[in-house]
Design a protein around this motif. Structure first.
Motif, PDB file in Angstrom:
ATOM      1  N   PRO A 194      14.831   1.053   3.162  1.00 29.02           N
ATOM      2  CA  PRO A 194      15.195   2.472   3.254  1.00 29.02           C
ATOM      3  C   PRO A 194      14.427   3.167   4.376  1.00 29.02           C
ATOM      4  O   PRO A 194      13.585   2.567   5.041  1.00 29.02           O
ATOM      5  N   LEU A 195      14.698   4.437   4.555  1.00 30.03           N
ATOM      6  CA  LEU A 195      14.022   5.209   5.596  1.00 30.03           C
ATOM      7  C   LEU A 195      12.602   5.599   5.200  1.00 30.03           C
ATOM      8  O   LEU A 195      11.767   5.870   6.057  1.00 30.03           O
ATOM      9  N   ASP A 196      12.344   5.659   3.883  1.00 32.48           N
ATOM     10  CA  ASP A 196      11.018   6.032   3.413  1.00 32.48           C
ATOM     11  C   ASP A 196      10.542   4.979   2.420  1.00 32.48           C
ATOM     12  O   ASP A 196      10.988   3.841   2.462  1.00 32.48           O
ATOM     13  N   GLU A 197       9.661   5.345   1.524  1.00 33.96           N
ATOM     14  CA  GLU A 197       9.054   4.361   0.621  1.00 33.96           C
ATOM     15  C   GLU A 197       9.828   4.145  -0.676  1.00 33.96           C
ATOM     16  O   GLU A 197       9.415   3.352  -1.510  1.00 33.96           O
ATOM     17  N   ALA A 198      10.953   4.824  -0.857  1.00 30.80           N
ATOM     18  CA  ALA A 198      11.639   4.785  -2.147  1.00 30.80           C
ATOM     19  C   ALA A 198      13.076   4.302  -2.005  1.00 30.80           C
ATOM     20  O   ALA A 198      13.735   4.572  -0.996  1.00 30.80           O
ATOM     21  N   PRO A 199      13.599   3.581  -3.009  1.00 29.19           N
ATOM     22  CA  PRO A 199      15.009   3.169  -2.986  1.00 29.19           C
ATOM     23  C   PRO A 199      15.946   4.351  -3.186  1.00 29.19           C
ATOM     24  O   PRO A 199      15.518   5.456  -3.538  1.00 29.19           O
ATOM     25  N   TYR A 200      17.227   4.098  -2.950  1.00 33.31           N
ATOM     26  CA  TYR A 200      18.274   5.096  -3.181  1.00 33.31           C
ATOM     27  C   TYR A 200      18.984   4.751  -4.491  1.00 33.31           C
ATOM     28  O   TYR A 200      19.669   3.728  -4.585  1.00 33.31           O
ATOM     29  N   ILE A 201      18.806   5.611  -5.484  1.00 37.89           N
ATOM     30  CA  ILE A 201      19.376   5.375  -6.808  1.00 37.89           C
ATOM     31  C   ILE A 201      19.987   6.681  -7.286  1.00 37.89           C
ATOM     32  O   ILE A 201      19.279   7.678  -7.450  1.00 37.89           O
ATOM     33  N   LEU A 240       0.860  -1.192   0.000  1.00 43.33           N
ATOM     34  CA  LEU A 240       0.000   0.000   0.000  1.00 43.33           C
ATOM     35  C   LEU A 240       0.892   1.236   0.000  1.00 43.33           C
ATOM     36  O   LEU A 240       1.049   1.924   1.001  1.00 43.33           O
ATOM     37  N   THR A 241       1.462   1.508  -1.168  1.00 49.41           N
ATOM     38  CA  THR A 241       2.493   2.543  -1.301  1.00 49.41           C
ATOM     39  C   THR A 241       1.945   3.908  -1.692  1.00 49.41           C
ATOM     40  O   THR A 241       2.399   4.940  -1.206  1.00 49.41           O
ATOM     41  N   TYR A 242       0.974   3.923  -2.594  1.00 48.57           N
ATOM     42  CA  TYR A 242       0.660   5.176  -3.281  1.00 48.57           C
ATOM     43  C   TYR A 242      -0.119   6.171  -2.423  1.00 48.57           C
ATOM     44  O   TYR A 242       0.109   7.387  -2.532  1.00 48.57           O
ATOM     45  N   ALA A 243      -0.994   5.697  -1.568  1.00 46.49           N
ATOM     46  CA  ALA A 243      -1.684   6.638  -0.675  1.00 46.49           C
ATOM     47  C   ALA A 243      -0.676   7.317   0.251  1.00 46.49           C
ATOM     48  O   ALA A 243      -0.742   8.531   0.489  1.00 46.49           O
ATOM     49  N   LYS A 244       0.284   6.551   0.759  1.00 41.69           N
ATOM     50  CA  LYS A 244       1.318   7.119   1.629  1.00 41.69           C
ATOM     51  C   LYS A 244       2.215   8.077   0.859  1.00 41.69           C
ATOM     52  O   LYS A 244       2.597   9.136   1.377  1.00 41.69           O
ATOM     53  N   LEU A 245       2.576   7.708  -0.367  1.00 48.59           N
ATOM     54  CA  LEU A 245       3.431   8.582  -1.170  1.00 48.59           C
ATOM     55  C   LEU A 245       2.758   9.916  -1.461  1.00 48.59           C
ATOM     56  O   LEU A 245       3.398  10.973  -1.402  1.00 48.59           O
ATOM     57  N   ILE A 246       1.475   9.880  -1.770  1.00 50.28           N
ATOM     58  CA  ILE A 246       0.753  11.122  -2.055  1.00 50.28           C
ATOM     59  C   ILE A 246       0.723  12.002  -0.819  1.00 50.28           C
ATOM     60  O   ILE A 246       0.943  13.223  -0.894  1.00 50.28           O
ATOM     61  N   ARG A 247       0.469  11.409   0.344  1.00 53.46           N
ATOM     62  CA  ARG A 247       0.432  12.192   1.583  1.00 53.46           C
ATOM     63  C   ARG A 247       1.807  12.779   1.909  1.00 53.46           C
ATOM     64  O   ARG A 247       1.914  13.930   2.340  1.00 53.46           O
ATOM     65  N   ARG A 248       2.855  11.975   1.719  1.00 54.61           N
ATOM     66  CA  ARG A 248       4.191  12.398   2.143  1.00 54.61           C
ATOM     67  C   ARG A 248       4.874  13.281   1.118  1.00 54.61           C
ATOM     68  O   ARG A 248       5.550  14.253   1.466  1.00 54.61           O
ATOM     69  N   ALA A 249       4.757  12.942  -0.164  1.00 57.21           N
ATOM     70  CA  ALA A 249       5.558  13.607  -1.189  1.00 57.21           C
ATOM     71  C   ALA A 249       4.748  14.347  -2.236  1.00 57.21           C
ATOM     72  O   ALA A 249       5.316  15.074  -3.046  1.00 57.21           O
ATOM     73  N   GLY A 250       3.427  14.157  -2.245  1.00 59.89           N
ATOM     74  CA  GLY A 250       2.599  14.858  -3.219  1.00 59.89           C
ATOM     75  C   GLY A 250       2.247  13.998  -4.421  1.00 59.89           C
ATOM     76  O   GLY A 250       2.893  12.990  -4.715  1.00 59.89           O
TER      77      GLY A 250
END
Length: 459
Positions: free
Chosen positions: A328-335, A95-105
């Motif tokens: 990672p610390l958030d929902e996204a990898p480090y690239i 369940l990534t996208y609802a959190k991503l929208i709240r956190r990062a827009g």
């Protein structure tokens, strides 16, 4: 020895044999090409360190573009994490996208979706030429007790232009409150795919990098002069820059492959952290779960076997294996660029439990960056983004606690106290996830070598 003691001893030996003989269905059913050891000195524009799926895809794309590169692998290609995946190719990362929208827009969430959907499409394109059991599938995230979370994710899908929704899954053998689906995803045999990709690449195996200097990497029997370097080593191995030892921790999860169990048309994962995942492969049902932070206790294979006994009592276990993921610390990898102090060095890590699509995203981004080409997804995954999260405090506290624990053995990476893993007969580091065999041999990085001193088991 009394009869009861003999039976107990025999049971322990059988379980131990199962552990040491564990091998994934992918490793048992694929033949990978072999490559020579690096001997002598070579020169290249781009050095890739690490022969898992990320490194191999980077090499493939660089070769397609005519860029000079060398890939070095310390053992055999795909011997580690890549061979132990569940091999789902999907942009649905829990369940990534609802959190991503709240956190990062919304715009950043759209970029994340586009990057991963592009990765799914690229796998489909490449797999069309390789016999690797590629199959389009629908992916589902289910919940056993929280339908509202699923509805929120489905609302996020709608904001991102997806028409998928919450449905009631009928294939699972237990009750749920629903599942949010994402159509046109896929699964495959990862090692057959990589066998088809790797054959003509410029790879050296059994060539462990013992020292990395500016512009030069040393191995036991040779050296590589380079202009730029890509770290595709799962967990970054340089502790001086980037703060990866604070930004990452590692997580273990377990898989059993069952014969004579009901087959599934879709791919399923629980939204709960300690839930289970399911997918089919030919006549096998792959059940994953039993997860825990590396160095901590968890359900491991026993949890999965108990589940199978309850829901698939006639099933027969054919394979079992374990995987390790960098979190990672958030929902996204480090690239991207390893750190500002290392502008010619690049990294791909922190894939959570979605290493297949993240590996492809990494290869697409990094092969642009090493050529000085702007990539639309690079800023989203930039390793130098903010680290101020709750998970940072958890990682720091775990490191301090284990560094101060007065036990032997100690991890040679940063000196944390190791814990004995009874299920896998290994010494595991709860700080950063390095693992060692009973005899002290290195199993998983970021440690660069084995143990010199072994302590008592059971701590």
């Amino acid at each position: 020895m009394q009869r009861e003691e003999r039976e107990e001893f025999s049971g322990k030996m059988q379980e131990r044999a199962r552990v040491f003989l564990m091998e994934s269905v992918w490793s048992k059913t694929a033949e990978l090409p072999q490559f020579q050891r690096l001997e002598g000195n070579v020169k290249t524009d781009v050095l890739i360190i690490g022969g898992g799926i990320t490194g191999i895809l980077c090499a493939h794309f660089l070769q397609e573009r005519g860029i000079d590169y060398v890939l070095v692998e310390g053992e055999r290609i795909c011997h580690g994490v890549t061979g132990n995946t569940t091999a789902k190719i999907t942009a649905q990362h829990g369940l990534t996208y609802a959190k991503l929208i709240r956190r990062a827009g919304l715009e950043r969430a759209k970029l994340y979706l586009e990057a991963n959907q592009e990765a799914v499409a690229k796998y489909a394109e490449l797999a069309a030429e390789i016999p690797c059991d590629f199959a389009e599938k629908t992916a589902y995230v289910y919940s056993v007790d929280n339908r509202r979370k699923l509805e929120q994710e489905a609302e996020a899908y709608g904001m991102l232009g997806l028409d998928d929704k919450v449905v009631d899954p009928v294939e699972l053998p237990f009750s749920t409150v629903g599942a949010v689906r994402m159509q046109r995803q896929a699964q495959f045999h990862p090692l057959r795919f990589l066998a088809g990709i790797a054959g003509g690449l410029n790879i050296f195996e059994h060539s462990f990098v013992t020292q990395l200097l500016p512009g030069k990497a040393l191995t036991k029997e040779g050296s590589i002069a380079y202009q730029k370097v890509i770290f595709a080593t799962h967990f970054p191995v340089d502790n001086k820059h980037g703060w990866y030892f604070l930004k990452l921790y590692q997580h273990r999860s377990y898989v059993i492959a069952l014969e004579q169990a009901a087959q599934l048309k879709g791919m399923y994962v629980d939204e709960a952290k300690k839930g289970m995942s399911f997918r089919g492969y030919k006549d096998l049902l792959l059940v994953g779960g039993g997860s825990h932070r590396t160095g901590k206790k968890g359900g491991n294979w026993q949890e999965l076997r108990d589940f199978a006994e309850r829901y698939y009592p006639r099933a027969v276990e054919r394979y079992h294996w374990a995987a390790q993921d960098c979190m990672p610390l958030d929902e996204a990898p480090y690239i991207g660029v390893y750190s500002p102090a290392m502008p010619d060095c690049y990294v791909a890590t922190g894939f959570r439990k979605w290493g297949i699509t993240s590996a492809m995203v990494s290869a697409m981004v990094l092969t642009d960056l090493v050529q000085g080409i702007e990539n639309p997804y690079a800023e989203l995954f930039h390793p130098a983004r903010s680290i101020w999260t709750k998970q940072l405090a958890c990682n720091g506290a775990e490191a301090v606690l284990n560094m101060l624990t007065p036990t032997v053995p100690r991890c040679p990476h940063l000196g944390c106290a190791l814990k004995w893993n009874r299920a896998e007969h290994s010494w595991d580091c709860p700080c950063h996830g390095s693992r060692f065999s009973e005899e002290g041999e290195l199993l998983d990085n970021p440690a660069a070598g084995g143990l010199k001193k072994i302590g008592r088991k059971g701590n």
